[in-house]
Design an enzyme around this catalytic site. Structure first.
Site, short mmCIF file in Angstrom:
data_model
loop_
_atom_site.label_atom_id
_atom_site.label_comp_id
_atom_site.label_asym_id
_atom_site.label_seq_id
_atom_site.Cartn_x
_atom_site.Cartn_y
_atom_site.Cartn_z
N SER A 143 7.08 -35.37 -5.76
CA SER A 143 7.53 -35.41 -4.32
C SER A 143 6.29 -36.09 -3.35
O SER A 143 5.10 -36.00 -3.84
CB SER A 143 7.68 -34.06 -3.65
OG SER A 143 8.09 -34.31 -2.32
N TYR A 156 5.64 -25.10 -2.03
CA TYR A 156 6.60 -26.12 -2.59
C TYR A 156 5.47 -27.45 -2.82
O TYR A 156 5.12 -28.07 -4.04
CB TYR A 156 7.59 -26.65 -1.40
CG TYR A 156 8.26 -27.89 -2.03
CD1 TYR A 156 9.15 -27.85 -3.19
CD2 TYR A 156 8.12 -29.12 -1.52
CE1 TYR A 156 9.82 -28.83 -3.62
CE2 TYR A 156 8.65 -30.24 -2.02
CZ TYR A 156 9.79 -30.22 -2.89
OH TYR A 156 10.43 -31.28 -3.39
N1 LIG Z 1 15.75 -34.60 -1.88
C1 LIG Z 1 14.80 -34.83 -1.50
O1 LIG Z 1 14.26 -35.13 -0.41
C2 LIG Z 1 13.57 -34.66 -2.54
C3 LIG Z 1 12.34 -35.34 -2.20
C4 LIG Z 1 11.17 -35.13 -3.15
C5 LIG Z 1 11.47 -34.34 -4.38
N2 LIG Z 1 12.70 -34.12 -4.48
C6 LIG Z 1 12.94 -33.25 -5.95
O2 LIG Z 1 13.97 -33.67 -6.38
C7 LIG Z 1 14.60 -32.81 -7.38
C8 LIG Z 1 15.93 -32.65 -7.17
O3 LIG Z 1 16.44 -32.29 -6.21
P1 LIG Z 1 17.64 -32.83 -5.07
O4 LIG Z 1 16.88 -33.38 -4.04
O5 LIG Z 1 18.50 -33.59 -5.93
O6 LIG Z 1 18.30 -31.12 -4.68
P2 LIG Z 1 19.58 -30.70 -5.14
O7 LIG Z 1 20.61 -31.54 -4.75
O8 LIG Z 1 19.55 -29.48 -4.43
O9 LIG Z 1 19.55 -30.62 -6.90
C9 LIG Z 1 18.62 -29.63 -7.22
C10 LIG Z 1 19.20 -29.59 -8.76
O10 LIG Z 1 18.23 -28.69 -9.40
C11 LIG Z 1 19.09 -27.79 -10.19
N3 LIG Z 1 18.55 -26.45 -10.39
C12 LIG Z 1 17.98 -25.69 -9.50
N4 LIG Z 1 17.45 -24.21 -9.87
C13 LIG Z 1 17.66 -24.64 -11.28
C14 LIG Z 1 17.66 -23.74 -12.36
N5 LIG Z 1 16.94 -22.72 -12.33
N6 LIG Z 1 17.91 -24.23 -13.58
C15 LIG Z 1 18.41 -25.31 -13.69
N7 LIG Z 1 18.72 -26.28 -12.82
C16 LIG Z 1 18.38 -25.58 -11.48
C17 LIG Z 1 20.49 -27.68 -9.16
O11 LIG Z 1 21.54 -27.21 -10.00
P3 LIG Z 1 22.09 -25.72 -10.17
O12 LIG Z 1 21.98 -25.04 -8.97
O13 LIG Z 1 23.60 -25.97 -10.50
O14 LIG Z 1 21.32 -24.90 -11.10
C18 LIG Z 1 20.69 -28.95 -8.91
O15 LIG Z 1 21.38 -29.62 -9.82
C19 LIG Z 1 13.96 -31.43 -7.14
O16 LIG Z 1 12.73 -31.39 -8.00
C20 LIG Z 1 13.13 -31.98 -5.35
O17 LIG Z 1 12.12 -30.99 -5.56
C21 LIG Z 1 13.71 -34.12 -3.83
#
Ligand SMILES: NC(=O)c1ccc[n+]([C@@H]2O[C@H](COP(=O)([O-])OP(=O)(O)OC[C@H]3O[C@@H](n4cnc5c(N)ncnc54)[C@H](OP(=O)(O)O)[C@@H]3O)[C@@H](O)[C@H]2O)c1
Length: 247
Positions: A143, A156
């Site tokens: 990130s 985080y």
């Molecule tokens: N969105 C942003 O602005 C941003 C920026 C930088 C980095 N990121 C990173 O991108 C990645 C994806 O996040 P996102 O933004 O797409 O958020 P999101 O829509 O909340 O997706 C998160 C995903 O992680 C899964 N997850 C959470 N806990 C889990 C567990 N214990 N086992 C398996 N799966 C799990 C969730 O699925 P379930 O709940 O169905 O398990 C969901 O599919 C993360 O690592 C986040 O830190 C996001």
């Protein structure tokens, strides 16, 4: 540049929403076989049904990335069903921001378990297969918070700094096996990530910042870019943000 995407077997954790889901859709449309893990089985299956109806090859396996054996099953299922694992996208994560003084220890534990240990379990599951194949691509999700720390984001940011460190160590160690490694550091992307914030006042503040967040399709295109390079080109790190994001 889809020549190095078509036919690849790609495991994606956290594929039930956000970045993982968008990536599954794009890679499937470009001819990859996608093997999808997350805890919400209904969301995963609905996505698989959609991709299959569009002519893609996809498999869903309910997976909690905090359980090493479940991540192993996910990767093994890819190999058993489709013969190999070409790419793993270690993407599952959560971001329950709060100042340290609020002592949200349960949130700290969950972030460490999912954002760090989940990535390690993905590496552990895929690496032996990729070593045997003498090819593969491990893509980890850090990130902007892996590069910058702000009040309220210490834990985080620590987990995302850890993902950067793990990815760099991995990059150096897997050279003899012809394995590529990429770490992606997105800025604000419009997903369900903010819903993981448990402190209502922090969630409200972060939602305001996320008004300029970009589409998850931007992330999917970055994954596709890294994958689509010729095999002798290893895109190790990409940092990208919304054009309007200051931090
Ligand atoms: N969105 C942003 O602005 C941003 C920026 C930088 C980095 N990121 C990173 O991108 C990645 C994806 O996040 P996102 O933004 O797409 O958020 P999101 O829509 O909340 O997706 C998160 C995903 O992680 C899964 N997850 C959470 N806990 C889990 C567990 N214990 N086992 C398996 N799966 C799990 C969730 O699925 P379930 O709940 O169905 O398990 C969901 O599919 C993360 O690592 C986040 O830190 C996001």
């Amino acid at each position: 540049m889809s020549h190095n995407i078509e036919g690849k077997v790609v495991v994606i954790t956290g594929a039930s929403s956000g970045l993982g889901e968008a990536t599954a859709r794009l890679l499937s449309a470009q001819g990859a076989t996608v093997v999808l893990g997350a805890r919400r089985a209904d969301r995963l299956q609905a996505l698989v049904d959609t991709l299959t109806a569009q002519g893609g090859k996809a498999l869903a396996l309910p997976t909690d990335v905090t359980q090493c054996a479940q991540v192993q099953c996910l990767v093994d299922a890819a190999v058993e069903q489709f013969g190999r694992v070409d790419v793993i996208l270690n993407n599952a994560g959560l971001m329950p921001h709060s100042p340290l003084e609020r002592l949200k220890i349960t949130d700290w534990d969950r972030m460490i378990d999912v954002n760090i240990k989940g990535v390690l379990y993905g590496i552990a599951a895929a690496l032996p297969h990729m070593q045997r194949q003498k090819s593969g691509h491990i893509i980890n999700v850090s990130s902007v918070a892996g590069h910058k720390v702000r009040p309220g984001s210490a834990v985080y940011a620590a987990t995302k700094h850890a993902v950067l460190a793990l990815s760099e160590g991995l990059r150096q160690e897997v050279k003899p096996y012809n394995i590529r490694t990429t770490v992606l550091s997105p800025g604000a992307v419009q997903t369900e990530l903010v819903d993981s914030i448990t402190e209502p006042d922090i969630a409200t503040a972060v939602r305001q910042i996320y008004e300029m967040a970009i589409s998850p399709d931007a992330f999917a295109r970055v994954v596709a870019f890294a994958m689509a390079q010729p095999d002798d080109v290893d895109i190790n790190e990409i940092l990208f943000r919304p054009t309007r994001q200051e931090l």
